[in-house]
Motif scaffolding. Structure first.
Motif, PDB file in Angstrom:
ATOM      1  N   ALA A 147       0.827  -1.209   0.000  1.00 47.85           N
ATOM      2  CA  ALA A 147       0.000   0.000   0.000  1.00 47.85           C
ATOM      3  C   ALA A 147       0.863   1.261   0.000  1.00 47.85           C
ATOM      4  CB  ALA A 147      -0.939  -0.007   1.208  1.00 47.85           C
ATOM      5  N   VAL A 148       1.912   1.262   0.815  1.00 46.10           N
ATOM      6  CA  VAL A 148       2.826   2.410   0.849  1.00 46.10           C
ATOM      7  C   VAL A 148       3.486   2.579  -0.518  1.00 46.10           C
ATOM      8  CG1 VAL A 148       5.020   3.246   1.816  1.00 46.10           C
ATOM      9  CG2 VAL A 148       3.241   2.346   3.330  1.00 46.10           C
ATOM     10  N   HIS A 149       3.881   1.471  -1.118  1.00 45.19           N
ATOM     11  CA  HIS A 149       4.511   1.519  -2.437  1.00 45.19           C
ATOM     12  C   HIS A 149       3.556   2.119  -3.469  1.00 45.19           C
ATOM     13  CE1 HIS A 149       6.763   0.239  -5.983  1.00 45.19           C
ATOM     14  NE2 HIS A 149       5.630  -0.227  -6.439  1.00 45.19           N
ATOM     15  N   ILE A 150       2.316   1.661  -3.457  1.00 47.74           N
ATOM     16  CA  ILE A 150       1.351   2.123  -4.460  1.00 47.74           C
ATOM     17  C   ILE A 150       1.023   3.601  -4.262  1.00 47.74           C
ATOM     18  CG2 ILE A 150      -1.036   1.877  -5.247  1.00 47.74           C
ATOM     19  CD1 ILE A 150      -0.642  -1.203  -4.694  1.00 47.74           C
ATOM     20  N   VAL A 151       0.691   3.986  -3.040  1.00 51.08           N
ATOM     21  CA  VAL A 151       0.281   5.370  -2.790  1.00 51.08           C
ATOM     22  C   VAL A 151       1.481   6.321  -2.840  1.00 51.08           C
ATOM     23  CG1 VAL A 151      -0.743   6.924  -1.082  1.00 51.08           C
ATOM     24  CG2 VAL A 151      -1.746   4.669  -1.464  1.00 51.08           C
ATOM     25  N   GLY A 152       2.494   6.017  -2.024  1.00 50.68           N
ATOM     26  CA  GLY A 152       3.661   6.899  -1.963  1.00 50.68           C
ATOM     27  C   GLY A 152       4.477   6.887  -3.239  1.00 50.68           C
ATOM     28  N   GLY A 153       4.634   5.700  -3.821  1.00 47.06           N
ATOM     29  CA  GLY A 153       5.420   5.583  -5.043  1.00 47.06           C
ATOM     30  C   GLY A 153       4.773   6.287  -6.216  1.00 47.06           C
ATOM     31  N   HIS A 154       3.454   6.259  -6.275  1.00 44.85           N
ATOM     32  CA  HIS A 154       2.773   6.956  -7.372  1.00 44.85           C
ATOM     33  C   HIS A 154       3.027   8.452  -7.276  1.00 44.85           C
ATOM     34  CE1 HIS A 154      -0.509   8.691  -9.769  1.00 44.85           C
ATOM     35  NE2 HIS A 154      -0.231   7.656 -10.543  1.00 44.85           N
ATOM     36  N   ARG A 155       2.960   8.976  -6.051  1.00 44.39           N
ATOM     37  CA  ARG A 155       3.150  10.416  -5.844  1.00 44.39           C
ATOM     38  C   ARG A 155       4.621  10.817  -5.998  1.00 44.39           C
ATOM     39  NH1 ARG A 155       2.249  11.002  -0.526  1.00 44.39           N
ATOM     40  NH2 ARG A 155       4.461  11.225  -0.166  1.00 44.39           N
ATOM     41  N   ASP A 156       5.519  10.075  -5.370  1.00 44.65           N
ATOM     42  CA  ASP A 156       6.927  10.488  -5.313  1.00 44.65           C
ATOM     43  C   ASP A 156       7.792   9.983  -6.461  1.00 44.65           C
ATOM     44  OD1 ASP A 156       6.309  11.739  -2.942  1.00 44.65           O
ATOM     45  OD2 ASP A 156       7.190  10.200  -1.661  1.00 44.65           O
ATOM     46  N   VAL A 195       6.320  -4.397  -9.612  1.00 41.75           N
ATOM     47  CA  VAL A 195       6.669  -4.490  -8.188  1.00 41.75           C
ATOM     48  C   VAL A 195       5.417  -4.327  -7.333  1.00 41.75           C
ATOM     49  CG1 VAL A 195       7.971  -3.395  -6.316  1.00 41.75           C
ATOM     50  CG2 VAL A 195       9.054  -3.798  -8.534  1.00 41.75           C
ATOM     51  N   SER A 196       4.515  -3.446  -7.730  1.00 40.34           N
ATOM     52  CA  SER A 196       3.250  -3.283  -6.997  1.00 40.34           C
ATOM     53  C   SER A 196       2.503  -4.601  -6.919  1.00 40.34           C
ATOM     54  CB  SER A 196       2.355  -2.237  -7.676  1.00 40.34           C
ATOM     55  OG  SER A 196       2.971  -0.982  -7.723  1.00 40.34           O
ATOM     56  N   VAL A 197       2.377  -5.268  -8.050  1.00 41.88           N
ATOM     57  CA  VAL A 197       1.677  -6.561  -8.103  1.00 41.88           C
ATOM     58  C   VAL A 197       2.419  -7.585  -7.252  1.00 41.88           C
ATOM     59  CG1 VAL A 197       1.071  -8.475  -9.639  1.00 41.88           C
ATOM     60  CG2 VAL A 197       0.593  -6.124 -10.326  1.00 41.88           C
ATOM     61  N   ASP A 198       3.740  -7.610  -7.353  1.00 46.35           N
ATOM     62  CA  ASP A 198       4.539  -8.570  -6.594  1.00 46.35           C
ATOM     63  C   ASP A 198       4.360  -8.382  -5.091  1.00 46.35           C
ATOM     64  OD1 ASP A 198       6.618 -10.672  -6.402  1.00 46.35           O
ATOM     65  OD2 ASP A 198       7.756  -9.039  -5.489  1.00 46.35           O
ATOM     66  N   LEU A 199       4.382  -7.142  -4.624  1.00 52.31           N
ATOM     67  CA  LEU A 199       4.234  -6.889  -3.194  1.00 52.31           C
ATOM     68  C   LEU A 199       2.856  -7.316  -2.689  1.00 52.31           C
ATOM     69  CD1 LEU A 199       5.976  -3.401  -2.960  1.00 52.31           C
ATOM     70  CD2 LEU A 199       6.850  -5.571  -2.067  1.00 52.31           C
ATOM     71  N   VAL A 200       1.821  -7.007  -3.441  1.00 53.77           N
ATOM     72  CA  VAL A 200       0.462  -7.372  -3.023  1.00 53.77           C
ATOM     73  C   VAL A 200       0.280  -8.893  -3.070  1.00 53.77           C
ATOM     74  CG1 VAL A 200      -1.993  -7.177  -3.608  1.00 53.77           C
ATOM     75  CG2 VAL A 200      -0.541  -5.137  -3.606  1.00 53.77           C
ATOM     76  N   LEU A 201       0.731  -9.528  -4.140  1.00 53.67           N
ATOM     77  CA  LEU A 201       0.606 -10.987  -4.228  1.00 53.67           C
ATOM     78  C   LEU A 201       1.420 -11.686  -3.143  1.00 53.67           C
ATOM     79  CD1 LEU A 201       0.624 -11.708  -8.072  1.00 53.67           C
ATOM     80  CD2 LEU A 201      -1.304 -11.831  -6.478  1.00 53.67           C
ATOM     81  N   SER A 202       2.584 -11.154  -2.813  1.00 56.09           N
ATOM     82  CA  SER A 202       3.392 -11.735  -1.737  1.00 56.09           C
ATOM     83  C   SER A 202       2.652 -11.634  -0.410  1.00 56.09           C
ATOM     84  CB  SER A 202       4.736 -11.024  -1.631  1.00 56.09           C
ATOM     85  OG  SER A 202       5.511 -11.273  -2.767  1.00 56.09           O
ATOM     86  N   GLY A 203       2.043 -10.489  -0.142  1.00 56.45           N
ATOM     87  CA  GLY A 203       1.266 -10.328   1.079  1.00 56.45           C
ATOM     88  C   GLY A 203       0.115 -11.302   1.152  1.00 56.45           C
ATOM     89  N   LEU A 204      -0.604 -11.456   0.038  1.00 51.33           N
ATOM     90  CA  LEU A 204      -1.722 -12.405  -0.005  1.00 51.33           C
ATOM     91  C   LEU A 204      -1.233 -13.846   0.158  1.00 51.33           C
ATOM     92  CD1 LEU A 204      -3.873 -10.797  -2.842  1.00 51.33           C
ATOM     93  CD2 LEU A 204      -4.307 -10.733  -0.361  1.00 51.33           C
TER      94      LEU A 204
END
Length: 126
Positions: free
Chosen positions: A17-26, A51-60
């Motif tokens: 979530a941090v990657h998706i929100v913060g990464g999109h902005r920064d 990487v966004s997909v990888d992080l979310v799929l890893s969490g799931l």
């Protein structure tokens, strides 16, 4: 239920979530508005999505492993996820330490989020 893997899964989803929100902005917005040539710009944008997909799929996957603890292969998959979070953290550390910045460990702090997920996952894989 494996509480270490549960904690790792929740942490990994938080990192996603941090990657998706913060990464999109920064990262993404400045990248897309930069003067970089279109092809490398689009490749980097696709890598960010990957990487966004990888992080979310890893969490799931970690949440699934936590809930189905004891299933054959749980430890092996958990070790794989831990290894790839260690690799991500190592990549950020290598890049940030290779640049002559003041207080380099805080310039690309993503490793601070990635290493705890790796540690929690490794603890749950044991």
């Amino acid at each position: 239920m494996n509480s270490w893997l549960l904690a790792a899964g929740i942490a990994a989803l938080g990192v996603g979530a941090v990657h998706i929100v913060g990464g999109h902005r920064d990262v993404v917005r400045p990248l897309l508005s930069s003067g970089l040539a279109d092809e490398p710009k689009r490749v980097l944008h696709a890598v960010w999505h990957m990487v966004s997909v990888d992080l979310v799929l890893s969490g799931l996957a970690l949440l699934h492993l936590a809930l189905t603890d004891g299933t054959a292969g749980t430890g092996l998959v958990a070790w794989f996820v831990a290894a790839h979070f260690i690799a991500y953290a190592a990549a950020f550390l290598a890049v940030t330490l290779s640049v002559d910045w003041p207080r380099p460990l805080l310039r690309l702090p993503q490793w601070i989020l990635l290493l705890p997920v790796a540690a929690l996952t490794a603890a749950g894989a044991v």
